[in-house]
Write a protein that holds these residues in place. Structure first.
Motif, mmCIF file in Angstrom:
data_model
loop_
_atom_site.group_PDB
_atom_site.id
_atom_site.type_symbol
_atom_site.label_atom_id
_atom_site.label_comp_id
_atom_site.label_asym_id
_atom_site.label_seq_id
_atom_site.Cartn_x
_atom_site.Cartn_y
_atom_site.Cartn_z
ATOM 1 N N GLU A 304 0.823 -1.210 0.000
ATOM 2 C CA GLU A 304 0.000 0.000 0.000
ATOM 3 C C GLU A 304 0.860 1.264 0.000
ATOM 4 O OE1 GLU A 304 -3.884 0.528 2.022
ATOM 5 O OE2 GLU A 304 -3.078 -1.065 3.284
ATOM 6 N N VAL A 305 1.981 1.191 0.691
ATOM 7 C CA VAL A 305 2.880 2.337 0.748
ATOM 8 C C VAL A 305 3.422 2.643 -0.657
ATOM 9 C CG1 VAL A 305 5.121 3.088 1.623
ATOM 10 C CG2 VAL A 305 3.510 2.007 3.161
ATOM 11 N N ALA A 308 0.652 4.256 -2.649
ATOM 12 C CA ALA A 308 0.384 5.625 -2.213
ATOM 13 C C ALA A 308 1.495 6.568 -2.677
ATOM 14 C CB ALA A 308 0.240 5.674 -0.694
ATOM 15 N N GLU A 311 1.056 7.151 -6.293
ATOM 16 C CA GLU A 311 -0.059 8.073 -6.487
ATOM 17 C C GLU A 311 0.392 9.517 -6.223
ATOM 18 O OE1 GLU A 311 -3.987 8.511 -4.011
ATOM 19 O OE2 GLU A 311 -3.730 6.436 -4.641
ATOM 20 N N PRO A 336 -6.604 26.935 -8.856
ATOM 21 C CA PRO A 336 -6.995 25.531 -8.691
ATOM 22 C C PRO A 336 -5.775 24.612 -8.590
ATOM 23 C CG PRO A 336 -8.263 26.536 -10.459
ATOM 24 C CD PRO A 336 -7.247 27.551 -10.030
ATOM 25 N N GLY A 339 -4.540 24.743 -5.174
ATOM 26 C CA GLY A 339 -5.455 23.941 -4.359
ATOM 27 C C GLY A 339 -5.036 22.482 -4.385
ATOM 28 N N PHE A 342 -2.687 21.334 -1.704
ATOM 29 C CA PHE A 342 -3.233 20.953 -0.404
ATOM 30 C C PHE A 342 -3.584 19.468 -0.413
ATOM 31 C CE2 PHE A 342 -3.582 25.446 -0.216
ATOM 32 C CZ PHE A 342 -3.556 25.783 1.119
ATOM 33 N N HIS A 343 -4.117 19.045 -1.550
ATOM 34 C CA HIS A 343 -4.466 17.645 -1.681
ATOM 35 C C HIS A 343 -3.199 16.780 -1.564
ATOM 36 C CE1 HIS A 343 -7.133 14.449 -2.703
ATOM 37 N NE2 HIS A 343 -6.403 14.078 -3.728
ATOM 38 N N TYR A 346 -2.094 16.251 2.044
ATOM 39 C CA TYR A 346 -2.777 15.231 2.834
ATOM 40 C C TYR A 346 -2.336 13.827 2.409
ATOM 41 C CZ TYR A 346 -5.324 19.399 4.026
ATOM 42 O OH TYR A 346 -5.623 20.676 4.420
ATOM 43 N N GLU A 349 0.994 13.369 4.098
ATOM 44 C CA GLU A 349 0.869 13.165 5.537
ATOM 45 C C GLU A 349 0.526 11.718 5.888
ATOM 46 O OE1 GLU A 349 -0.316 17.663 7.001
ATOM 47 O OE2 GLU A 349 -1.869 16.151 6.831
ATOM 48 N N ARG A 350 -0.254 11.086 5.027
ATOM 49 C CA ARG A 350 -0.551 9.668 5.278
ATOM 50 C C ARG A 350 0.715 8.827 5.102
ATOM 51 N NH1 ARG A 350 -5.654 9.996 2.567
ATOM 52 N NH2 ARG A 350 -4.752 9.091 0.716
ATOM 53 N N LEU A 351 1.510 9.201 4.095
ATOM 54 C CA LEU A 351 2.741 8.444 3.847
ATOM 55 C C LEU A 351 3.697 8.489 5.033
ATOM 56 C CD1 LEU A 351 3.558 9.299 0.135
ATOM 57 C CD2 LEU A 351 3.467 6.993 1.089
ATOM 58 N N LYS A 353 3.290 8.840 8.032
ATOM 59 C CA LYS A 353 2.831 8.186 9.256
ATOM 60 C C LYS A 353 2.910 6.668 9.145
ATOM 61 C CE LYS A 353 -0.177 12.027 10.405
ATOM 62 N NZ LYS A 353 -1.517 12.573 10.155
ATOM 63 N N ASN A 354 3.228 6.174 7.974
ATOM 64 C CA ASN A 354 3.282 4.734 7.760
ATOM 65 C C ASN A 354 4.707 4.215 7.721
ATOM 66 O OD1 ASN A 354 0.761 2.945 6.976
ATOM 67 N ND2 ASN A 354 0.286 5.069 6.423
ATOM 68 N N PRO A 355 4.987 3.177 8.533
ATOM 69 C CA PRO A 355 6.307 2.561 8.437
ATOM 70 C C PRO A 355 6.463 1.848 7.091
ATOM 71 C CG PRO A 355 4.907 1.392 10.034
ATOM 72 C CD PRO A 355 4.112 2.549 9.535
ATOM 73 N N PHE B 25 -2.996 0.936 5.657
ATOM 74 C CA PHE B 25 -2.267 2.156 5.312
ATOM 75 C C PHE B 25 -3.062 3.397 5.714
ATOM 76 C CE2 PHE B 25 -1.530 5.634 2.304
ATOM 77 C CZ PHE B 25 -0.168 5.828 2.474
ATOM 78 N N GLN B 28 -3.218 3.635 9.607
ATOM 79 C CA GLN B 28 -1.935 4.122 10.148
ATOM 80 C C GLN B 28 -1.689 5.561 9.711
ATOM 81 O OE1 GLN B 28 0.968 0.398 10.919
ATOM 82 N NE2 GLN B 28 0.861 1.054 8.804
ATOM 83 N N GLY B 29 -2.201 5.912 8.548
ATOM 84 C CA GLY B 29 -2.042 7.269 8.028
ATOM 85 C C GLY B 29 -2.734 8.331 8.862
ATOM 86 N N PRO B 146 -8.879 23.089 1.962
ATOM 87 C CA PRO B 146 -8.614 22.655 0.587
ATOM 88 C C PRO B 146 -7.916 23.720 -0.259
ATOM 89 C CG PRO B 146 -10.906 23.281 0.822
ATOM 90 C CD PRO B 146 -10.256 23.524 2.159
ATOM 91 N N GLY B 147 -7.617 24.900 0.309
ATOM 92 C CA GLY B 147 -6.895 25.916 -0.450
ATOM 93 C C GLY B 147 -7.791 27.044 -0.932
ATOM 94 N N THR B 150 -10.659 27.233 -3.887
ATOM 95 C CA THR B 150 -11.029 25.917 -4.407
ATOM 96 C C THR B 150 -12.541 25.686 -4.328
ATOM 97 O OG1 THR B 150 -10.508 25.021 -2.236
ATOM 98 C CG2 THR B 150 -8.861 24.723 -3.947
ATOM 99 N N SER B 153 -14.256 25.438 -7.583
ATOM 100 C CA SER B 153 -14.027 24.286 -8.471
ATOM 101 C C SER B 153 -14.822 23.089 -7.949
ATOM 102 C CB SER B 153 -12.554 23.901 -8.501
ATOM 103 O OG SER B 153 -11.743 25.022 -8.369
#
Lengths: 371, 160
Positions: A304-305, A308, A311, A336, A339, A342-343, A346, A349-351, A353-355, B25, B28-29, B146-147, B150, B153
């Motif tokens: 999964e890491v 991600a 991605e 946009p 914007g 920002f996505h 997030y 941030e999930r990455l 936190k994962n070992p 994932f 844990q995330g 979200p900025g 945005t 959009s």
């Protein structure tokens, strides 16, 4: 400008100018992944002061990138495939595209060493106002091999690099006059398309606006040299902002100390190296132990890491493509695109936190470059 | 952390994957695994929590990957259990809204009133990490901005 500046052997043609401005965009971008990686590595709701110091600098780098693009567009540069070139994102750790060879910049967690590298990125070096000529140093090291024009020349600092661009602009303007600014005006990013991102956005249409845009980059980055902590806007420059994290008069590493800039009488501001403002806690341990300079191949395929990170990488490429598109005559697409950052945040941030599966105590981190 | 507790924490993560529908994932995330574990431990005590997680682990071992057997076991031995069911349901809510809800009166009557068993939000950090937000594809109100601009959009929805 003096006659001697015209004899300089660096920027002599519009092509040279385009080459340097492309490098400028690469430099401004090249600092972003290291800054935001360090930012992402901080645990939420800790190190608020440090977080804000880093974040403000990163936001200004975005401004610098936009200003450099404005100058590049104004002098008729072709922005298409600048940001989407696979080598636009350096392979970290990397030398900066200015050709500095005494340090490398990497993707690392927030730490004292990382901040020390950031100081080197932003280091101040006085450029004598009377001598705008910059003397390049010859080096023998291999640099980034993206542009092969003058691979053995290098500048000591990003500020000196910009000083050469400014000199070159003056020189070319003396030869060509207003023909130098032949770019399509609709490609300029103007303030209505830019949301208060760390300073003034300057549309570039002529020599004075081009110089102003470049000076803004130069001064926010380095301040005005070794003698002063503040820039042309009477704000603390990047170098001294970072230095706040490492300095305080007690010498306690777990505290930083703010510099005080006197906006009314800037000469009464703190002296470099001697902050007098409030102290704040820096918790060097409240950081996720992310892997340094991580590449996609560092993750087990199919995990999964891995997915991600992949991605994130493709979202980052898409982000750069959107930025390029907006700089290429679609400034309304810039907000946009930001914007989208920002996505990205997030996702990152999930990455962190994962070992990483199979590596004890080492966490994942975002991957920017497609290798 | 004792070996037992770290083992139980692993069971807790596996259990949470099954009951929330979110992957390891993603859980844990949020960086809330340890915080939620400690929360449940604090409210119901380590013995009951361990009982729940050992039951889960036994079911998983018995099912050996058979989804049908696992589902049935979860229904009868956990969600159907007077003792463990309400706690399992509370753990789902904990993950989704970062809030511990006071256990039902019937549970309190049968298994005792626990001192910390009141309704509360785990922490300011936990709130924006609630699974509710990604589940419905929105940003948590007043967090994870979200900025600028945005809102003009179309929303970026990632259902994971």
């Amino acid at each position: 400008m003096t006659a001697t500046s015209l004899q300089n052997d660096l920027i002599k043609t519009v092509d040279h100018l385009h080459f340097y401005l492309k490098q400028a965009m690469m430099i401004e971008h090249a600092t972003l992944p290291p800054y935001i990686t360090a930012l992402y590595s901080m645990k939420p709701n800790t190190n608020l002061e440090a977080f804000h110091i880093l974040r403000a600098v990163a936001v200004e780098e975005m401004l610098h990138l936009t200003l450099a693009a404005n100058v590049f567009n104004a002098v008729g540069g072709e922005i298409k495939s600048v940001f989407t070139n696979p080598d636009f994102i350096p392979q970290y750790p990397t030398f900066l595209p200015t050709g500095e060879t005494d340090f490398k910049v990497g993707l690392n967690k927030f730490s004292r060493d990382t901040v020390k590298t950031f100081l080197k990125i932003e280091r101040a070096n006085e450029v004598d106002k009377g001598q705008p000529l910059v003397v390049p140093r010859k080096t023998t090291n291999n640099l980034l091999t993206i542009h092969n024009r003058e691979p053995h020349y290098s500048f000591y600092s990003i500020g000196q690099f910009y000083a050469e661009i400014i000199r070159g602009l003056h020189a070319l303007y003396a030869e060509m006059g207003d023909d130098l600014f032949c770019g399509d005006l609709s490609k300029q990013v103007t303030p209505e398309y830019y949301y208060d991102g760390g300073g003034e956005i300057i549309p570039v249409t002529d020599l004075p606006s081009a110089i102003r845009a470049l000076r803004e980059i130069q001064e926010q980055g380095e301040g005005s040299g070794k003698e002063r902590i503040y820039d042309g806007d009477r704000e603390l420059s990047h170098f001294y902002r970072f230095q706040q994290l490492l300095l305080n008069d007690d010498g306690d590493e777990n505290y930083g100390q703010y510099y005080v800039v006197n906006e009314d009488e800037p000469e009464k501001s703190d002296r470099p190296g001697y902050p007098s403002g409030g102290k704040f806690k820096v918790d060097w341990d409240a950081v996720y132990p992310i892997k340094d300079n991580v590449k996609l191949s560092d993750y087990p395929e199919g995990s999964e890491v891995y997915e991600a990170a992949q991605e994130f990488q493709s979202a980052y490429s898409k982000f750069l493509a959107q930025i390029e598109f907006s700089f290429n005559g679609h400034p309304e697409k810039l907000l946009p695109a930001v914007g989208g950052m920002f996505h990205l945040k997030y996702q990152a941030e999930r990455l962190v936190k994962n070992p990483i599966p199979g590596i004890d105590g080492v966490h994942a981190a975002p991957v920017y470059r497609v290798d | 952390m004792s070996i037992d507790r770290s083992q139980l924490m692993k069971h807790f993560l596996d259990f949470s994957v099954v009951v929330t529908g979110f992957s390891k994932f993603n859980l844990q995330g949020t960086d809330q695994v340890a915080a939620y574990y400690a929360t449940i431990e604090k409210v119901v005590g380590d013995e009951i929590l361990a009982e729940l997680l050992r039951t889960f682990h036994r079911l998983a071992e018995q099912a050996t990957g058979n989804q049908l057997i696992m589902d049935r076991g979860m229904r009868t031995d956990i969600f159907g259990s007077e003792k463990l069911g309400p706690i399992a349901r509370n753990i789902i809510k904990l993950w989704y809204v970062a809030t511990w809800y006071q256990l039902p009166q019937s549970w309190r009557d049968n298994f005792g009133v626990k001192e910390n068993d009141v309704t509360f939000v785990v922490s300011p950090q936990a709130y924006p990490e609630g699974l509710l937000w990604p589940a419905i594809g929105v940003n948590p109100p007043a967090a994870k901005a979200p900025g600028y601009g945005t809102w003009s959009s179309p929303p970026v929805i990632t259902l994971r």
